[in-house]
Motif scaffolding. Structure first.
Motif: not given
Ligand code: HEM
Length: 302
Positions: A219-221, A244-246, A257-259, A276-278
């Motif tokens: 997020q900070e990048d 279910m991403f929320v 921006a992240q997407m 591994i997912s969509r």
């Molecule tokens: C299958 C879908 C997804 C899975 C299984 C998943 C899983 C995870 C996991 C395991 C982490 C690391 C632990 C944490 O900080 O929560 C993480 C971090 C994160 N994910 Fe996802 N995620 C998914 C989709 C997304 C999507 C669609 C976004 C945004 C568009 C997103 C944004 C983030 C962010 C912002 C972090 C923290 C990054 C950081 O600042 O270190 N994720 N996610």
């Protein structure tokens, strides 16, 4: 910040939940819609039911919520991010699935006949740990890097924009379908490098590839930084399952921006998550603030 927001957003992930999407019935008019929302308002105390309104609903009422727009579809670099706009979204929350059925029926009745129930996804918390976070079905802790306390409020809720807007939140809702066979075919090391964290101790892996999920989304990048409050939950139906991403934000900037970066739209590098997912759908909603224990719908002319 005065607590004007729907408290369920801040409270965190419940044991079980339902994501319920409604559409407008064909013959509904602005009066019918308004009456339905007035009936919904006392039911949604913001904790058992978090409510979000889609851009088309806001427009149907002749209102405007600055910053609210439809979810952008993305295509390219071998991945597809679909956009499936929704009219009204409820996150029905609790600790007993049976109670959630009854609550969903109350919401459905309050919204009829102007709104028709379109889609329900049942979700649950998995493997809640001492950290207070659950895990994705891949076994990785989800929510670690979420902002907390004041920083979470700053990231998730509108402030300084005036009555009826402050305390509101913009939410991105996107259902991901996991390919469990593809995930299980990876070695433990490969899995950890896909995520960028070690599943066993949740430590970040410095030398993981640029495609690692937490490297793509750090997020900070981003410039400006892209902080948001993630409240995702695992879901399953028959033998299909995923996340279910929320994510709630004071605007839709952080998610978008992240997407874009995940989908390779910035530099052509696609997030390893896509192997591994969509995502199978995606929509944006505006979660109105609260006033006197009810939804504050003044911005919609109510
Ligand atoms: C299958 C879908 C997804 C899975 C299984 C998943 C899983 C995870 C996991 C395991 C982490 C690391 C632990 C944490 O900080 O929560 C993480 C971090 C994160 N994910 Fe996802 N995620 C998914 C989709 C997304 C999507 C669609 C976004 C945004 C568009 C997103 C944004 C983030 C962010 C912002 C972090 C923290 C990054 C950081 O600042 O270190 N994720 N996610």
């Amino acid at each position: 910040m005065t607590r004007l927001y729907q408290p369920g957003i801040f409270e965190g992930v419940p044991a079980v939940a339902r994501y319920v999407v409604f559409s407008l019935a064909q013959d509904s008019d602005a009066d019918g819609i308004k009456q339905a929302l007035v009936r919904l308002s006392p039911l949604s105390n913001g904790s058992d039911v978090v409510v979000g309104l889609g851009p088309s609903l806001v427009a149907a009422l002749g209102a405007q919520i600055p910053g609210l727009h439809e979810f952008p579809a993305m295509e390219g670099h071998g991945v597809t991010v679909p956009s499936t706009p929704g009219t009204l979204w409820c996150w029905v929350r609790g600790d007993d699935l049976g109670d959630l059925l009854h609550l969903t029926r109350k919401v459905q009745k309050a919204l009829a006949p102007a709104f028709a129930l379109r889609h329900v996804v049942d979700a649950f918390r998995h493997a809640l740990g001492e950290s207070g976070h659950g895990r994705d079905l891949t076994g990785y802790e989800d929510g670690t890097e979420n902002p907390t306390g004041d920083a979470a409020e700053q990231a998730a809720f509108t402030h300084g924009k005036g009555e009826g807007l402050d305390g509101g939140s913009f939410v991105a809702v996107q259902q991901w379908l996991h390919d469990m066979d593809a995930f299980e075919a990876l070695t433990d090391d490969e899995r950890d490098h896909h995520i960028g964290r070690r599943r066993d101790d949740n430590e970040e892996i410095e030398d993981s590839p640029t495609s690692a999920h937490v490297k793509r989304t750090a997020q900070e990048d981003f410039d400006p930084p892209a902080f948001m409050l993630r409240r995702s939950m695992p879901w399953m139906m028959n033998m299909q399952a995923g996340l279910m991403f929320v994510a709630f934000g004071e605007s839709l900037y952080a998610f978008e921006a992240q997407m874009r970066r995940m989908a390779g739209q910035e530099d052509g590098i696609v997030d390893a998550m896509f192997s591994i997912s969509r995502p199978v759908n995606g929509a944006y909603f505006w979660c109105p603030p609260m006033r006197d224990g009810k939804l504050d719908l003044r911005r919609l002319g109510l």
